[in-house]
Design a protein around this motif. Structure first.
Motif, mmCIF file in Angstrom:
data_model
loop_
_atom_site.group_PDB
_atom_site.id
_atom_site.type_symbol
_atom_site.label_atom_id
_atom_site.label_comp_id
_atom_site.label_asym_id
_atom_site.label_seq_id
_atom_site.Cartn_x
_atom_site.Cartn_y
_atom_site.Cartn_z
ATOM 1 N N GLY A 28 -4.070 4.107 0.678
ATOM 2 C CA GLY A 28 -4.853 4.694 -0.400
ATOM 3 C C GLY A 28 -4.274 4.483 -1.782
ATOM 4 N N PRO A 29 -5.007 4.908 -2.801
ATOM 5 C CA PRO A 29 -4.521 4.831 -4.165
ATOM 6 C C PRO A 29 -3.229 5.636 -4.313
ATOM 7 N N GLY A 30 -2.334 5.158 -5.147
ATOM 8 C CA GLY A 30 -1.085 5.859 -5.378
ATOM 9 C C GLY A 30 -0.029 5.605 -4.318
ATOM 10 N N TYR A 31 -0.265 4.620 -3.426
ATOM 11 C CA TYR A 31 0.738 4.317 -2.403
ATOM 12 C C TYR A 31 2.005 3.788 -3.067
ATOM 13 N N ASP A 32 3.127 3.912 -2.383
ATOM 14 C CA ASP A 32 4.417 3.456 -2.899
ATOM 15 C C ASP A 32 4.669 2.022 -2.428
ATOM 16 N N PRO A 33 4.613 1.029 -3.334
ATOM 17 C CA PRO A 33 4.815 -0.360 -2.916
ATOM 18 C C PRO A 33 6.223 -0.635 -2.385
ATOM 19 N N ALA A 34 7.183 0.240 -2.651
ATOM 20 C CA ALA A 34 8.520 0.077 -2.076
ATOM 21 C C ALA A 34 8.522 0.492 -0.605
ATOM 22 N N SER A 35 7.540 1.299 -0.197
ATOM 23 C CA SER A 35 7.457 1.778 1.180
ATOM 24 C C SER A 35 6.428 1.028 2.019
ATOM 25 N N VAL A 36 5.424 0.450 1.367
ATOM 26 C CA VAL A 36 4.357 -0.259 2.080
ATOM 27 C C VAL A 36 4.185 -1.629 1.436
ATOM 28 N N LYS A 37 4.441 -2.670 2.219
ATOM 29 C CA LYS A 37 4.283 -4.050 1.743
ATOM 30 C C LYS A 37 2.934 -4.566 2.221
ATOM 31 N N LEU A 38 2.091 -4.954 1.291
ATOM 32 C CA LEU A 38 0.780 -5.509 1.631
ATOM 33 C C LEU A 38 0.903 -7.022 1.755
ATOM 34 N N THR A 39 0.356 -7.594 2.815
ATOM 35 C CA THR A 39 0.375 -9.042 3.009
ATOM 36 C C THR A 39 -1.040 -9.525 3.287
ATOM 37 N N GLY A 40 -1.213 -10.830 3.250
ATOM 38 C CA GLY A 40 -2.530 -11.398 3.533
ATOM 39 C C GLY A 40 -3.339 -11.537 2.261
ATOM 40 N N ASP A 41 -4.650 -11.349 2.366
ATOM 41 C CA ASP A 41 -5.579 -11.516 1.249
ATOM 42 C C ASP A 41 -5.674 -10.201 0.480
ATOM 43 N N VAL A 42 -4.708 -9.981 -0.419
ATOM 44 C CA VAL A 42 -4.656 -8.731 -1.183
ATOM 45 C C VAL A 42 -5.395 -8.940 -2.500
ATOM 46 N N ARG A 43 -6.537 -8.278 -2.617
ATOM 47 C CA ARG A 43 -7.346 -8.375 -3.844
ATOM 48 C C ARG A 43 -7.932 -7.023 -4.151
ATOM 49 N N GLY A 44 -8.157 -6.779 -5.418
ATOM 50 C CA GLY A 44 -8.826 -5.548 -5.810
ATOM 51 C C GLY A 44 -7.880 -4.368 -5.881
#
Length: 83
Positions: A28-44
């Motif tokens: 969700g919005p406000g997630y911590d990018p140090a704790s959750v790494k997004l991979t793949g087609d990250v857009r928006g």
């Protein structure tokens, strides 16, 4: 076994995410990018929905003993040389 005990005593670990690996999850919005790494087609913008590849790990607490004088705390285990 000794290393496991030291970690459990001084830096117990717990998962970043509680869901099972392979499960679909929402980030969700406000997630911590140090704790959750997004991979793949990250857009928006969040929320993002995807498959949890790895739950992640974090230390629940970090309580290290005071180092002894002359001890290098970066050395986790010394090398051994048999003569």
């Amino acid at each position: 076994a000794g290393c496991r005990k030291v970690l459990a005593d001084h830096a117990p670990v717990s998962p970043v995410r509680d869901e099972a690996e392979g499960e679909r999850v929402e980030v969700g919005p406000g997630y911590d990018p140090a704790s959750v790494k997004l991979t793949g087609d990250v857009r928006g913008e969040p929320p993002f929905t995807g498959k949890l590849q790895h739950r992640g790990w974090r230390a629940g607490k970090l309580s290290l003993p005071t180092p002894l004088t002359g001890h290098d705390p970066r050395v986790l285990a010394p090398a051994e040389v048999e003569l």
